[in-house]
Structures are given as C-alpha cells and as structure tokens.
Motif scaffolding. Structure first.
Motif, PDB file in Angstrom:
ATOM      1  N   ASP A 190     -15.400 -59.057  47.831  1.00  0.00           N
ATOM      2  CA  ASP A 190     -14.103 -59.496  48.349  1.00  0.00           C
ATOM      3  C   ASP A 190     -12.944 -58.838  47.595  1.00  0.00           C
ATOM      4  OD1 ASP A 190     -14.470 -60.940  46.000  1.00  0.00           O
ATOM      5  OD2 ASP A 190     -13.413 -62.711  46.733  1.00  0.00           O
ATOM      6  N   VAL A 191     -13.265 -58.110  46.522  1.00  0.00           N
ATOM      7  CA  VAL A 191     -12.215 -57.423  45.758  1.00  0.00           C
ATOM      8  C   VAL A 191     -12.589 -55.947  45.599  1.00  0.00           C
ATOM      9  CG1 VAL A 191     -11.026 -57.231  43.534  1.00  0.00           C
ATOM     10  CG2 VAL A 191     -11.539 -59.490  44.484  1.00  0.00           C
ATOM     11  N   ILE A 192     -11.724 -55.075  46.127  1.00  0.00           N
ATOM     12  CA  ILE A 192     -11.926 -53.641  45.952  1.00  0.00           C
ATOM     13  C   ILE A 192     -11.200 -53.212  44.682  1.00  0.00           C
ATOM     14  CG2 ILE A 192     -11.398 -51.372  46.914  1.00  0.00           C
ATOM     15  CD1 ILE A 192     -11.716 -52.574  49.665  1.00  0.00           C
ATOM     16  N   GLY A 193     -11.964 -52.657  43.753  1.00  0.00           N
ATOM     17  CA  GLY A 193     -11.376 -52.287  42.471  1.00  0.00           C
ATOM     18  C   GLY A 193     -10.444 -51.092  42.554  1.00  0.00           C
ATOM     19  N   GLY A 194     -10.556 -50.320  43.626  1.00  0.00           N
ATOM     20  CA  GLY A 194      -9.638 -49.199  43.804  1.00  0.00           C
ATOM     21  C   GLY A 194      -9.851 -48.065  42.820  1.00  0.00           C
ATOM     22  N   ASP A 195     -11.079 -47.903  42.348  1.00  0.00           N
ATOM     23  CA  ASP A 195     -11.316 -46.854  41.337  1.00  0.00           C
ATOM     24  C   ASP A 195     -11.690 -45.496  41.947  1.00  0.00           C
ATOM     25  OD1 ASP A 195     -13.814 -47.737  42.221  1.00  0.00           O
ATOM     26  OD2 ASP A 195     -14.758 -47.612  40.245  1.00  0.00           O
ATOM     27  N   ALA A 196     -12.005 -45.472  43.241  1.00  0.00           N
ATOM     28  CA  ALA A 196     -12.412 -44.207  43.855  1.00  0.00           C
ATOM     29  C   ALA A 196     -11.233 -43.247  43.935  1.00  0.00           C
ATOM     30  CB  ALA A 196     -12.961 -44.465  45.251  1.00  0.00           C
ATOM     31  N   ASN A 197     -11.435 -42.077  43.418  1.00  0.00           N
ATOM     32  CA  ASN A 197     -10.404 -41.029  43.425  1.00  0.00           C
ATOM     33  C   ASN A 197      -9.107 -41.482  42.744  1.00  0.00           C
ATOM     34  OD1 ASN A 197     -12.085 -39.226  44.968  1.00  0.00           O
ATOM     35  ND2 ASN A 197     -11.653 -40.522  46.735  1.00  0.00           N
ATOM     36  N   GLN A 198      -9.225 -42.401  41.820  1.00  0.00           N
ATOM     37  CA  GLN A 198      -8.037 -42.915  41.123  1.00  0.00           C
ATOM     38  C   GLN A 198      -8.071 -42.460  39.650  1.00  0.00           C
ATOM     39  OE1 GLN A 198      -4.920 -43.752  40.127  1.00  0.00           O
ATOM     40  NE2 GLN A 198      -5.045 -44.966  42.016  1.00  0.00           N
ATOM     41  N   PRO A 199      -7.170 -41.566  39.269  1.00  0.00           N
ATOM     42  CA  PRO A 199      -7.186 -41.075  37.890  1.00  0.00           C
ATOM     43  C   PRO A 199      -6.479 -41.992  36.894  1.00  0.00           C
ATOM     44  CG  PRO A 199      -5.538 -39.900  39.178  1.00  0.00           C
ATOM     45  CD  PRO A 199      -6.218 -40.855  40.126  1.00  0.00           C
ATOM     46  N   ASP A 200      -5.698 -42.965  37.397  1.00  0.00           N
ATOM     47  CA  ASP A 200      -4.897 -43.801  36.499  1.00  0.00           C
ATOM     48  C   ASP A 200      -5.567 -45.163  36.287  1.00  0.00           C
ATOM     49  OD1 ASP A 200      -3.046 -45.285  35.151  1.00  0.00           O
ATOM     50  OD2 ASP A 200      -1.398 -44.931  36.559  1.00  0.00           O
ATOM     51  N   PRO A 201      -6.090 -45.429  35.087  1.00  0.00           N
ATOM     52  CA  PRO A 201      -6.765 -46.708  34.865  1.00  0.00           C
ATOM     53  C   PRO A 201      -5.860 -47.912  35.074  1.00  0.00           C
ATOM     54  CG  PRO A 201      -6.594 -45.437  32.793  1.00  0.00           C
ATOM     55  CD  PRO A 201      -6.148 -44.542  33.902  1.00  0.00           C
TER      56      PRO A 201
END
Ligand SMILES: [Zn+2]
Length: 258
Positions: A190-201
């Motif tokens: 239910d929560v997308i961490g949004g880490d795909a193709n994301q360079p900014d932690p």
C-alpha cells in the motif's frame, strides 16, 4: 495515485516517459485475493506494525546490462547493511533469475534470522497489460514461470516462499488464481517507496514516511542498478518509523501467520 508513484514502480524497463504517466497503468492492487496491507487495527487499538519489503528484480535484459558492463550490479549490499546495522526485519521478494545470478547473496538473505524470502516471478514479466513496458508472458507459460521461480529460490536458499508479488503489481484475477493454485498468496503493497530511478535518498525517505500507516506494506528494491539510493535512504526511514512508534516486522508477522 500520483504520477511519481507510478513511475516509481518502473524499476527496470525503459518505457517511453509518456507511458509512465498514463492513468491506464494503475496496477490491480485491489483485486480479490491480493493482500496490500496488514491489519490497521490490533485488538488493543490501532496497529503500529509496518513491513518493509524489497524486490529483487531480474530480467534477461538486465542480465544483458550486467554482461555488457552497462550496470555494475543488481545486488545492492548497502540495503542489507542498513537493515543489519539497525536490527530491522525485512521481507525480500526475489525473482528466481536474481537468485540464480546472485546465489551467495540469496543464501545469505535466507540465512539471516530476521529476513523472509518470497517469490517475485522467475524473470519479471508483465502478467497483464499494460504493465510499465514489461514483456508480456503468454497465459500458457504463467504457471510454469511461478513454479520455476519457486524452484530456483528453493535451490539457492533452501527456503520455500509462501507469498508471491506480481511484477509491477500487474495481474488479472485469473493470474491470482494461478498463484493460489501454486500454493502461494499474492502480497502487494500500500506504500510505494519511490526508490526506482530515484538518485536522491531524501525523496525516498519523504515518500515512505509520508505515506505509511499502521499495517502498511512498503515496497522498495534491493536490486540497485535502477534503484541506486535505497540503501542511503534506509537509515532515516527506519529511524523515522521507529520514532513514530512503528514496529518493523516481516510480512509473515504482519499478517499474523504462524
Ligand atoms: Zn519488481
């Protein structure tokens, strides 16, 4: 669901940018038989349990990127290090192909007492279309793909997965039935961490902490390469969730399985 959240699901495919922002790409998260979170309420009140999950994607195309040297690794050791350093239980959804490319890492995950190993298909195809540009698998091959992954994960880790996550969350009801016929339960998020193709932690930390509720299942990635900042974001995610009173657990624990 926001466009950024949708694009976050696209870990490995090089789909045209326009395709990422189509509302038609919403994965079937709410279909019958699909778990997207644990109990929101415990007997004594609201749940404070959250499961961090990490997908280990691998496709023939990704394997090619490794061979050509375009990508150095799809095994992000900083994720495991951050979890170990903070004694954080976690669930890993492995593709069978990832377990074959990284057998030592797969075994190390399985031997870790706080980690749970689950099934994310053999080679990360799209089970229904559209699915973020993932190659569609023919109906006749779906059951074999699920089983092949199950056997590859067992061979590498000695563990038999009990949960299955569709690549991209894309599935028709008939696909859910195939997973159930293989003795597995479908677990999405239910929560997308949004880490795909994301360079900014910092973006990943904000995505996770801003979306989590009691009982949430958070999807992140351990495959590096296309998710380079996950390990860097994890310390602040874990610290932030614990500061808010959440207990981090495996999916199995979250769902109250023996
Ligand atoms: Zn995936």
């Amino acid at each position: 669901m926001k466009c950024t959240a949708l694009s976050a699901l696209l870990l490995l495919v090089q789909a045209p940018a326009a395709a990422l922002h189509s509302s038609a790409l919403r994965p079937s998260l709410d279909a019958p038989g699909i778990v997207t979170h644990g109990p929101r309420m415990l007997k004594a009140g609201s749940s404070r349990e959250v499961a961090l999950t990490f997908d280990a994607d691998m496709t023939p195309g990704m394997e090619g990127e490794l061979r050509s040297g375009k990508v150095r690794s799809f095994d992000n050791e900083t994720v495991v290090q951050a979890l170990e350093k903070t004694n954080t239980p976690a669930t890993f959804f492995l593709t069978g192909m990832w377990a074959q490319v990284y057998p030592a890492s797969a075994l190390a995950l399985a031997r870790h007492l706080g980690f749970e190993i689950e099934n994310h298909s053999y080679d990360h195809p799209g089970f229904s279309q559209p699915c973020y540009g993932l190659a569609m698998i023919p109906d006749a091959q779906k059951a074999a793909n699920i089983e092949r992954s199950q056997r590859a994960i067992e061979a590498a880790t000695g563990e038999t997965p009990r949960y299955f996550r569709f690549p991209g969350g894309c599935a028709a009801e008939s696909d859910v039935k195939k997973v159930e016929a293989a003795g597995l339960k479908v677990v999405h998020w239910d929560v997308i961490g949004g880490d795909a193709n994301q360079p900014d932690p910092a973006v990943i930390v904000k995505d996770v902490l801003g979306r989590v509720r009691g009982g949430s299942i958070v999807v992140l990635h351990v495959s590096g390469g296309h998710a380079p900042a996950t390990g860097l974001a994890l310390p602040a995610i874990i610290k932030g969730l614990r500061a808010e009173g959440y207990t981090l657990v495996t999916v199995k624990t979250l769902l109250g399985q023996p």
